[in-house]
Write an enzyme that holds these catalytic residues in place. Structure first.
Site, PDB file in Angstrom:
ATOM      1  N   SER A  13       0.796  -1.235   0.000  1.00  0.00           N
ATOM      2  CA  SER A  13       0.000   0.000   0.000  1.00  0.00           C
ATOM      3  C   SER A  13       0.826   1.282   0.000  1.00  0.00           C
ATOM      4  O   SER A  13       0.338   2.333   0.409  1.00  0.00           O
ATOM      5  CB  SER A  13      -0.979  -0.012   1.183  1.00  0.00           C
ATOM      6  OG  SER A  13      -0.346  -0.410   2.375  1.00  0.00           O
ATOM      7  N   TYR A 151      -0.385 -14.815 -14.387  1.00  0.00           N
ATOM      8  CA  TYR A 151      -1.090 -13.717 -13.707  1.00  0.00           C
ATOM      9  C   TYR A 151      -2.593 -13.990 -13.621  1.00  0.00           C
ATOM     10  O   TYR A 151      -3.195 -13.936 -12.547  1.00  0.00           O
ATOM     11  CB  TYR A 151      -0.820 -12.405 -14.471  1.00  0.00           C
ATOM     12  CG  TYR A 151      -1.477 -11.187 -13.861  1.00  0.00           C
ATOM     13  CD1 TYR A 151      -0.928 -10.556 -12.750  1.00  0.00           C
ATOM     14  CD2 TYR A 151      -2.653 -10.655 -14.400  1.00  0.00           C
ATOM     15  CE1 TYR A 151      -1.533  -9.430 -12.188  1.00  0.00           C
ATOM     16  CE2 TYR A 151      -3.255  -9.538 -13.853  1.00  0.00           C
ATOM     17  CZ  TYR A 151      -2.695  -8.928 -12.746  1.00  0.00           C
ATOM     18  OH  TYR A 151      -3.298  -7.816 -12.196  1.00  0.00           O
ATOM     19  N   THR A 154      -3.648 -16.708 -11.242  1.00  0.00           N
ATOM     20  CA  THR A 154      -3.676 -16.310  -9.822  1.00  0.00           C
ATOM     21  C   THR A 154      -4.930 -15.490  -9.519  1.00  0.00           C
ATOM     22  O   THR A 154      -5.536 -15.634  -8.457  1.00  0.00           O
ATOM     23  CB  THR A 154      -2.440 -15.480  -9.404  1.00  0.00           C
ATOM     24  OG1 THR A 154      -2.398 -14.244 -10.128  1.00  0.00           O
ATOM     25  CG2 THR A 154      -1.147 -16.248  -9.604  1.00  0.00           C
ATOM     26  N   LYS A 155      -5.337 -14.636 -10.475  1.00  0.00           N
ATOM     27  CA  LYS A 155      -6.489 -13.767 -10.214  1.00  0.00           C
ATOM     28  C   LYS A 155      -7.788 -14.587 -10.244  1.00  0.00           C
ATOM     29  O   LYS A 155      -8.698 -14.334  -9.441  1.00  0.00           O
ATOM     30  CB  LYS A 155      -6.518 -12.614 -11.222  1.00  0.00           C
ATOM     31  CG  LYS A 155      -5.306 -11.672 -11.106  1.00  0.00           C
ATOM     32  CD  LYS A 155      -5.193 -11.054  -9.727  1.00  0.00           C
ATOM     33  CE  LYS A 155      -4.101 -10.000  -9.621  1.00  0.00           C
ATOM     34  NZ  LYS A 155      -4.002  -9.411  -8.285  1.00  0.00           N
TER      35      LYS A 155
END
Ligand code: NAD
Length: 249
Positions: A13, A151, A154-155
């Site tokens: 963050s 990618y 994983t999403k």
């Protein structure tokens, strides 16, 4: 302020989407734990945020980093009310050339770390009687993008993890996800600079005719952790300016 006094951990963050989420939560009165790999960066971002925010540097690529993050949180706060699994890395490669190391690194940061963070925070939330988890997924969980094998896998995994944890941990803990489309952050600008995405083409194909902002994603996240979303769990809120809904190439 809707989230006064709630303790919120937001992974990754110090910049981009995670930073906008941290800022939005802090504005609503949450005590935010800002995380990134480096302590100095995390401290600086926490200082900018104000409102009692705390920076904790921990590399979540390894399980020891997840433990270090939550040990440090536990030493300062009695409970975790909100977890946002935001930290993630892009991976754009021809599938035929994707190395095992690239595959493994993507899974470690984008899927294993969110699982371990959710497990560690979730145990605490279940024991203490409440909590909210939001996983930052992606439209690539739903749209088969060439060269995003690791990618997007994983999403898509995060979307299913969201549903299973929501079903298992209800009614005590709500678990939701946000699936951003193309958002103007360092991640996407970096891919554009390398010629891996075409920003003009993306804007043209997006019904809202613009890329998203980090704040667009933060607003969706803020809604999901708020009491207004009290009957929503296991859901993935697509936040993409209509990109996924658009039927034409
Ligand atoms: P970014 O690269 O700007 O920020 C990523 C953050 O994650 C950084 O703070 C970085 O320090 C942190 N991070 C990376 N690896 C880490 C590790 N091993 N340990 C701890 N922290 C780590 O990216 P962003 O665009 O803000 O993306 C944030 C999330 O949103 C990611 O999960 C990304 O996959 C997702 N997402 C982004 C977009 C987009 O268009 N930008 C679209 C869909 C989904």
């Amino acid at each position: 302020m809707k989230l006064q006094g709630r303790v919120a951990v937001v992974t990754g963050s110090t910049r981009g989407i995670g930073r906008a989420i941290a800022e939005s939560l802090a504005k609503e009165g949450a005590l935010v734990i800002v995380n990134s790999r480096h302590q100095k960066e995390a401290d600086e971002a926490a200082l900018d945020l104000g409102g009692g925010a705390v920076g904790i540097g921990a590399d979540l690529a390894a399980p020891a980093g997840v433990e270090a993050l939550f040990d440090a949180v536990e030493s300062r706060f009695e409970r975790v009310d909100i977890l946002v699994n935001n930290a993630g890395i892009p991976m754009v490669r021809d599938s035929a050339e994707l190395s095992l190391a690239d595959w493994q690194q993507t899974l470690d940061i984008n899927l294993t770390a969110p699982f371990l963070c959710a497990q560690r925070a979730g145990r605490d939330m279940l024991a203490k009687g409440g909590g909210n988890i939001v996983n930052i997924a992606s439209v690539t969980a739903f749209a088969p993008f060439p060269k995003r094998l690791a990618y997007a896998t994983t999403k898509a995994g995060l979307v299913m993890m969201t549903r299973i944890l929501a079903a298992e941990w209800a009614p005590t803990v709500r678990v939701n996800a946000v699936a951003p489309g193309f958002i103007k952050t360092g991640l996407v600008m970096g891919l554009a600079a390398e010629g891996k995405v075409d920003l003009k083409e993306l804007e043209g194909r997006t019904p809202q005719r613009r890329l998203g902002s980090a704040q667009d994603v933060a607003s969706a996240c803020l809604f999901l952790v708020s009491d207004e979303a009290g009957f929503i769990t296991g859901e993935t809120l697509v936040t993409d300016g209509g990109w996924l809904a658009y039927g034409f190439v």
